[in-house]
Write an enzyme that holds these catalytic residues in place. Structure first.
Site, PDB file in Angstrom:
ATOM      1  N   GLN A 123       0.800  -1.218   0.000  1.00 30.68           N
ATOM      2  CA  GLN A 123       0.000   0.000   0.000  1.00 30.68           C
ATOM      3  C   GLN A 123       0.836   1.274   0.000  1.00 30.68           C
ATOM      4  O   GLN A 123       0.317   2.345  -0.332  1.00 30.68           O
ATOM      5  CB  GLN A 123      -0.942   0.009   1.206  1.00 30.68           C
ATOM      6  CG  GLN A 123      -2.008  -1.067   1.130  1.00 30.68           C
ATOM      7  CD  GLN A 123      -2.902  -1.082   2.347  1.00 30.68           C
ATOM      8  OE1 GLN A 123      -2.640  -1.782   3.313  1.00 30.68           O
ATOM      9  NE2 GLN A 123      -3.959  -0.298   2.321  1.00 30.68           N
ATOM     10  N   HIS A 146       1.137  -9.337   4.815  1.00 27.97           N
ATOM     11  CA  HIS A 146       0.010  -8.406   4.905  1.00 27.97           C
ATOM     12  C   HIS A 146      -0.732  -8.430   3.570  1.00 27.97           C
ATOM     13  O   HIS A 146      -0.543  -7.563   2.708  1.00 27.97           O
ATOM     14  CB  HIS A 146       0.492  -6.995   5.246  1.00 27.97           C
ATOM     15  CG  HIS A 146      -0.613  -6.091   5.705  1.00 27.97           C
ATOM     16  ND1 HIS A 146      -0.542  -5.348   6.869  1.00 27.97           N
ATOM     17  CD2 HIS A 146      -1.821  -5.808   5.173  1.00 27.97           C
ATOM     18  CE1 HIS A 146      -1.646  -4.653   7.016  1.00 27.97           C
ATOM     19  NE2 HIS A 146      -2.445  -4.914   5.980  1.00 27.97           N
ATOM     20  N   ASN A 158      -1.265 -10.952   8.813  1.00 21.75           N
ATOM     21  CA  ASN A 158      -2.213  -9.879   9.064  1.00 21.75           C
ATOM     22  C   ASN A 158      -3.637 -10.338   8.775  1.00 21.75           C
ATOM     23  O   ASN A 158      -3.916 -10.914   7.728  1.00 21.75           O
ATOM     24  CB  ASN A 158      -1.906  -8.677   8.165  1.00 21.75           C
ATOM     25  CG  ASN A 158      -2.895  -7.541   8.377  1.00 21.75           C
ATOM     26  OD1 ASN A 158      -2.871  -6.876   9.398  1.00 21.75           O
ATOM     27  ND2 ASN A 158      -3.787  -7.327   7.414  1.00 21.75           N
ATOM     28  N   GLU A 159      -4.528 -10.072   9.716  1.00 21.53           N
ATOM     29  CA  GLU A 159      -5.947 -10.388   9.581  1.00 21.53           C
ATOM     30  C   GLU A 159      -6.143 -11.785   8.994  1.00 21.53           C
ATOM     31  O   GLU A 159      -6.667 -11.970   7.895  1.00 21.53           O
ATOM     32  CB  GLU A 159      -6.668  -9.311   8.765  1.00 21.53           C
ATOM     33  CG  GLU A 159      -6.697  -7.990   9.512  1.00 21.53           C
ATOM     34  CD  GLU A 159      -7.544  -6.909   8.867  1.00 21.53           C
ATOM     35  OE1 GLU A 159      -7.946  -5.978   9.584  1.00 21.53           O
ATOM     36  OE2 GLU A 159      -7.803  -6.976   7.646  1.00 21.53           O
TER      37      GLU A 159
END
Length: 461
Positions: free
Chosen positions: A17, A111, A155-156
């Site tokens: 990102q 991620h 992540n998540e």
């Protein structure tokens, strides 16, 4: 209010990102498809790959003492079994720059994005993937483990299950709409991907419309018609594989760098049962959190990630209340959710908790300031009640690439002019730093193996 010394106050990013040019990743390939689900490609992003020292300095100047960022697997292992020493050296430099500024680096190994080659081999529904992830983890930890104190493996980890649930709900709604309209189809306003039930930027309507047209193109790019990326709708078996990957990575970290404190992060909602919705709420919380507890045994901490609440009645997830303030993501503005989630998680998970993501997408920084203040007030209340919350990472450090929604969502503490890549800290950055009880660079004056001249060279570059 300032938290006790040692409490981690910082911000978070994800490599894809912010870094730019992540050409070997599955997301980069998908962004450039003719039948893409993305509003725009990531491109140079906010050039954090080259400007990380400037960004870390801005955090330190504002008073922050921690930075959660991810290492990009697709950079480290761009081709299966081929590791790039220059890229691992880059991330070592990022870590040491953090230390030079008194910033605690919190590294995430995965991620969302994966190497393109992994997707060609079946991705996150393949039985081979946990082994591939363990091998990647070993390489990273053998080279960087001595530099780190905190590592998030994944992540998540529950994101694919959440995406599957909302996709299923969307299809039900679309079919009901088609039947009611005599087969004329669903309207544009039926896309509920922004209601907070999935805490990432999705274009669900576009995903569904593109599904068949994209199959041939995916076959050409990946060699498979169905790409099983980390954020694709996940099967129960895929969910088990993610937990297997976490356990395998944990075993490697314990072996290679036993001093490192580790955990994973979960996307968690403040699920509030309305009258008649108690059983639905209980089931949703089990799917989102409690069924992962066996895989978390042996972890040092859990990364709590929360942005809003969801309300549930006898029919399932309810829409946001009429007249509620909505963020750019169409989430309900509800900073109290974080405290509620922390308290509920602490009932079952007995290790430390770190808020690894919490934030708001808004063009009004005064609302961001209020959100941070209210959220941290809830964190303080949890700590006063004896809950072991050890840190808070705001999402995100900078306005960045919000996945399929592109650059339209502004979560950042720092604005970025993408034409010039000029950084402009917002007042919220300094407000967040004011909660920290560690002076900037306090711990970075004598960082072993790293000198102020090196740090200045990065800033000048």
């Amino acid at each position: 209010m300032a938290f006790e010394k040692g409490f981690l106050i910082g911000a978070a990013t994800a490599a894809h990102q912010v870094e730019g040019g992540n050409i070997h990743s599955d997301y980069w390939a998908q962004e450039h498809m003719n039948h893409t689900d993305f509003s725009e490609p990531s491109g140079d992003a906010v050039d954090h790959y080259n400007r990380y020292a400037e960004d870390i300095r801005l955090m330190a100047d504002a008073g922050l003492n921690a930075y959660r960022f991810s290492i990009e697997w697709a950079r480290i292992e761009p081709q299966e079994g081929c590791f790039d020493e220059a890229q691992i050296a880059h991330y070592r430099d990022v870590i040491r720059t953090c230390k030079a500024y008194g910033i605690e680096p919190i590294v995430t190994l995965l991620h969302f994005t994966s190497p393109r080659w992994l997707i060609s081999r079946g991705g996150w529904e393949s039985d081979e993937t946990p082994g591939y992830f363990a091998r990647y983890t070993r390489y990273v930890m053998e080279h960087l483990g001595s530099e780190l104190h905190y590592v998030c493996t994944i992540n998540e980890a529950n994101m694919g299950i959440q995406v599957a649930a909302i996709a299923k709900r969307y299809m039900r709604q679309m079919m009901a709409k088609m039947q009611a309209a005599g087969g004329n189809g669903a309207g544009k306003n039926d896309d509920h991907s922004g209601d907070g039930t999935v805490q990432m930027g999705l274009n669900l309507e576009k995903m569904m419309a593109n599904q068949k047209a994209a199959e041939k193109e995916r076959m050409e790019i990946f060699g498979v018609a169905k790409t099983e990326c980390f954020t694709s709708p996940r099967t129960p078996h895929g969910d088990e594989l993610v937990m297997e990957a976490h356990r395998a990575a944990r075993a490697v970290i314990r072996e290679v760098a036993p001093h490192v404190r580790l955990g994973l992060t979960l996307s968690l909602h403040d699920i509030q049962a309305q009258p008649g919705g108690e059983e639905n709420a209980k089931r949703e919380w089990a799917e989102e959190f409690t069924h992962y507890l066996p895989a978390l045994e042996g972890d040092d901490f859990l990364g709590v990630q929360n942005y809003t609440r969801t309300r549930t009645d006898a029919d399932g997830t309810m829409p946001t209340p009429e007249g509620a303030e909505l963020t750019q993501m169409d989430y309900e503005y509800y900073p109290q959710a974080l405290e509620h989630v922390i308290r509920r998680v602490a009932q079952d998970f007995k290790g430390d908790l770190i808020v690894t993501e919490n934030g708001i997408a808004t063009a009004d920084d005064t609302r961001r300031v209020s959100f941070i203040q209210e959220a941290l007030s809830g964190v303080e209340a949890c700590i006063l009640d004896g809950i072991p919350v050890k840190g808070y990472m705001y999402w995100s450090l900078m306005d960045n690439f919000e996945w399929q929604k592109g650059y339209s969502m502004t979560f950042g503490l720092i604005a970025v002019d993408r034409a010039t890549q000029q950084r402009s800290p917002k007042p919220s950055l300094h407000v967040l730093g004011g909660f920290c009880n560690t002076s900037p660079r306090e711990n970075g004056q004598h960082t072993p193996g790293y000198h102020s001249s090196d740090m200045q060279a990065h800033i000048d570059a």
